[in-house]
Design a protein around this motif. Structure first.
Motif, PDB file in Angstrom:
ATOM      1  N   TRP A   1       0.826  -1.213   0.000  1.00  0.00           N
ATOM      2  CA  TRP A   1       0.000   0.000   0.000  1.00  0.00           C
ATOM      3  C   TRP A   1       0.854   1.255   0.000  1.00  0.00           C
ATOM      4  O   TRP A   1       0.563   2.213  -0.712  1.00  0.00           O
TER       5      TRP A   1
ATOM      6  N   PHE B   1       0.555   4.278  -2.666  1.00  0.00           N
ATOM      7  CA  PHE B   1       0.241   5.678  -2.303  1.00  0.00           C
ATOM      8  C   PHE B   1       1.389   6.602  -2.733  1.00  0.00           C
ATOM      9  O   PHE B   1       1.148   7.724  -3.190  1.00  0.00           O
TER      10      PHE B   1
ATOM     11  N   GLY C   1      -8.358   1.376   8.607  1.00  0.00           N
ATOM     12  CA  GLY C   1      -7.826   1.300   7.238  1.00  0.00           C
ATOM     13  C   GLY C   1      -8.312   2.486   6.436  1.00  0.00           C
ATOM     14  O   GLY C   1      -8.861   2.354   5.346  1.00  0.00           O
TER      15      GLY C   1
ATOM     16  N   GLY D   1      -6.924   4.883   4.755  1.00  0.00           N
ATOM     17  CA  GLY D   1      -6.276   5.357   3.532  1.00  0.00           C
ATOM     18  C   GLY D   1      -5.925   6.835   3.649  1.00  0.00           C
ATOM     19  O   GLY D   1      -5.447   7.297   4.692  1.00  0.00           O
TER      20      GLY D   1
ATOM     21  N   ASN E   1     -12.906   8.708   2.426  1.00  0.00           N
ATOM     22  CA  ASN E   1     -14.220   8.489   3.047  1.00  0.00           C
ATOM     23  C   ASN E   1     -14.349   9.113   4.429  1.00  0.00           C
ATOM     24  O   ASN E   1     -15.466   9.458   4.840  1.00  0.00           O
TER      25      ASN E   1
ATOM     26  N   GLU F   1      -4.651   3.951  10.252  1.00  0.00           N
ATOM     27  CA  GLU F   1      -4.023   3.632   8.969  1.00  0.00           C
ATOM     28  C   GLU F   1      -2.570   3.230   9.195  1.00  0.00           C
ATOM     29  O   GLU F   1      -1.868   3.836   9.995  1.00  0.00           O
TER      30      GLU F   1
ATOM     31  N   SER G   1      -1.945  -0.454  13.337  1.00  0.00           N
ATOM     32  CA  SER G   1      -2.708  -1.520  12.697  1.00  0.00           C
ATOM     33  C   SER G   1      -4.150  -1.546  13.195  1.00  0.00           C
ATOM     34  O   SER G   1      -4.407  -1.501  14.406  1.00  0.00           O
ATOM     35  N   ALA G   2      -5.065  -1.669  12.250  1.00  0.00           N
ATOM     36  CA  ALA G   2      -6.485  -1.778  12.582  1.00  0.00           C
ATOM     37  C   ALA G   2      -6.827  -3.163  13.131  1.00  0.00           C
ATOM     38  O   ALA G   2      -7.962  -3.406  13.546  1.00  0.00           O
TER      39      ALA G   2
ATOM     40  N   TYR H   1     -14.307   0.496   4.986  1.00  0.00           N
ATOM     41  CA  TYR H   1     -14.517   0.341   3.552  1.00  0.00           C
ATOM     42  C   TYR H   1     -13.394  -0.478   2.914  1.00  0.00           C
ATOM     43  O   TYR H   1     -12.234  -0.049   2.901  1.00  0.00           O
ATOM     44  N   ASP H   2     -13.750  -1.649   2.428  1.00  0.00           N
ATOM     45  CA  ASP H   2     -12.858  -2.466   1.592  1.00  0.00           C
ATOM     46  C   ASP H   2     -11.516  -2.789   2.252  1.00  0.00           C
ATOM     47  O   ASP H   2     -10.460  -2.743   1.597  1.00  0.00           O
TER      48      ASP H   2
HETATM   49  C1  LIG Z   1      -8.380  -0.857  -0.285  1.00  0.00           C
HETATM   50  S1  LIG Z   1      -7.646   0.376   0.704  1.00  0.00           S
HETATM   51  C2  LIG Z   1      -9.099   1.203   1.321  1.00  0.00           C
HETATM   52  C3  LIG Z   1      -8.762   2.596   1.807  1.00  0.00           C
HETATM   53  C4  LIG Z   1      -9.891   3.352   2.476  1.00  0.00           C
HETATM   54  N1  LIG Z   1     -10.703   2.518   3.337  1.00  0.00           N
HETATM   55  C5  LIG Z   1     -10.735   4.103   1.482  1.00  0.00           C
HETATM   56  O1  LIG Z   1     -11.923   3.987   1.556  1.00  0.00           O
HETATM   57  O2  LIG Z   1     -10.212   4.846   0.639  1.00  0.00           O
HETATM   58  C6  LIG Z   1      -7.049  -0.496   2.109  1.00  0.00           C
HETATM   59  C7  LIG Z   1      -6.363   0.394   3.120  1.00  0.00           C
HETATM   60  O3  LIG Z   1      -6.133  -0.365   4.311  1.00  0.00           O
HETATM   61  C8  LIG Z   1      -4.828  -0.045   4.791  1.00  0.00           C
HETATM   62  N2  LIG Z   1      -4.380  -1.162   5.630  1.00  0.00           N
HETATM   63  C9  LIG Z   1      -4.009  -2.402   5.250  1.00  0.00           C
HETATM   64  N3  LIG Z   1      -3.736  -3.175   6.310  1.00  0.00           N
HETATM   65  C10 LIG Z   1      -3.949  -2.390   7.403  1.00  0.00           C
HETATM   66  C11 LIG Z   1      -3.859  -2.613   8.798  1.00  0.00           C
HETATM   67  N4  LIG Z   1      -3.493  -3.780   9.315  1.00  0.00           N
HETATM   68  N5  LIG Z   1      -4.151  -1.578   9.620  1.00  0.00           N
HETATM   69  C12 LIG Z   1      -4.530  -0.369   9.131  1.00  0.00           C
HETATM   70  N6  LIG Z   1      -4.639  -0.111   7.821  1.00  0.00           N
HETATM   71  C13 LIG Z   1      -4.359  -1.109   6.962  1.00  0.00           C
HETATM   72  C14 LIG Z   1      -4.005   0.180   3.541  1.00  0.00           C
HETATM   73  O4  LIG Z   1      -2.814   0.890   3.822  1.00  0.00           O
HETATM   74  C15 LIG Z   1      -5.006   0.953   2.690  1.00  0.00           C
HETATM   75  O5  LIG Z   1      -4.969   2.317   2.987  1.00  0.00           O
END
Ligand SMILES: C[S@@+](CC[C@H](N)C(=O)[O-])C[C@H]1O[C@@H](n2cnc3c(N)ncnc32)[C@H](O)[C@@H]1O
Length: 208
Positions: free
Chosen positions: A5, A9, A43, A45, A49, A63, A85-86, A101-102
């Motif tokens: 990611w 970015f 997460g 981003g 959102n 994030e 970490s989430a 979201y996603d």
């Molecule tokens: C598909 S993107 C979705 C981004 C955001 N939710 C949006 O709506 O634009 C996934 C996001 O989750 C983050 N991510 C991945 N693993 C994560 C974790 N363990 N803890 C926090 N963020 C994480 C990535 O860095 C990325 O920003």
């Protein structure tokens, strides 16, 4: 995962443009109707959102990517972004709602359970969850190497879990499920490219 990611970015900036997902507007309506005051976005981003929520609620974003957090601080200064970490609890307060979201589909089963458990741990009893994730109705479902039931390496080095309705419900069986559904999502990148896929969503309430 974080390297993937951060690299994207750093190279692409606001990967999915500035427009929020319609699901964020739908979630905001549900949260407003319920009279809620605070929202957590795991997460988050670059804040595409979170910005939908931060005008109306106290909003927190978690994030992992430093590159995303730098963009987010500029795009949505009203949200409190937390680097971490989430999959683990990051807040020492409880929120009224979680919008995610996603992110759920990015993980294998054990980590999906951790994301949901961490989200519930930061939500007050009676609070609402709104999650979106890839649907098994999407054309990428079943493509590439199968890593776990419903989880495929659908692009080289990139995997995702594709949810049936029953599977999504069973992930949230510890909460009261209020609504589920699916919708086509259309994303326009800053470079003008268009990407369409099918998402599921779930709205649930923390009961204990
Ligand atoms: C598909 S993107 C979705 C981004 C955001 N939710 C949006 O709506 O634009 C996934 C996001 O989750 C983050 N991510 C991945 N693993 C994560 C974790 N363990 N803890 C926090 N963020 C994480 C990535 O860095 C990325 O920003």
């Amino acid at each position: 995962m974080s390297q993937y990611w951060s690299g994207r970015f750093a190279r692409e900036g606001m990967i999915w443009g500035k427009e929020p997902s319609p699901s964020a507007e739908w979630a905001r309506g549900i949260f407003e109707d319920a009279g809620l005051n605070s929202v957590l976005v795991p997460g988050a981003g670059y804040g595409r959102n979170t910005k939908v929520f931060s005008g109306a609620f106290t909003t927190y974003g978690i994030e992992l990517s430093t590159e995303a957090l730098e963009l987010a601080a500029e795009w949505d200064p009203a949200t409190v972004f937390i680097a971490g970490s989430a999959l683990e609890r990051q807040l020492d307060v409880l929120v009224d709602a979680v919008y995610c979201y996603d992110v759920l589909h990015l993980f294998l089963e054990e980590e999906r359970k951790k994301l949901i458990a961490a989200s519930l741990a930061q939500l007050r009893t009676g609070g609402l969850l709104y999650f979106t994730s890839f649907s098994d109705e999407d054309c990428n479902n079943g493509c590439g190497r199968r890593l776990e039931p419903g989880t495929y390496e659908y692009k080289s080095g990139k995997y995702a879990h594709f949810f049936s309705e029953a599977d999504l419900r069973s992930h949230f069986s510890g909460a009261e499920i209020i609504q589920t559904g699916s919708f086509p999502e259309r994303l326009q990148s800053e470079q003008g490219g268009i990407h369409e896929y099918i998402l599921r969503y779930i709205v649930a309430r923390k009961v204990k």
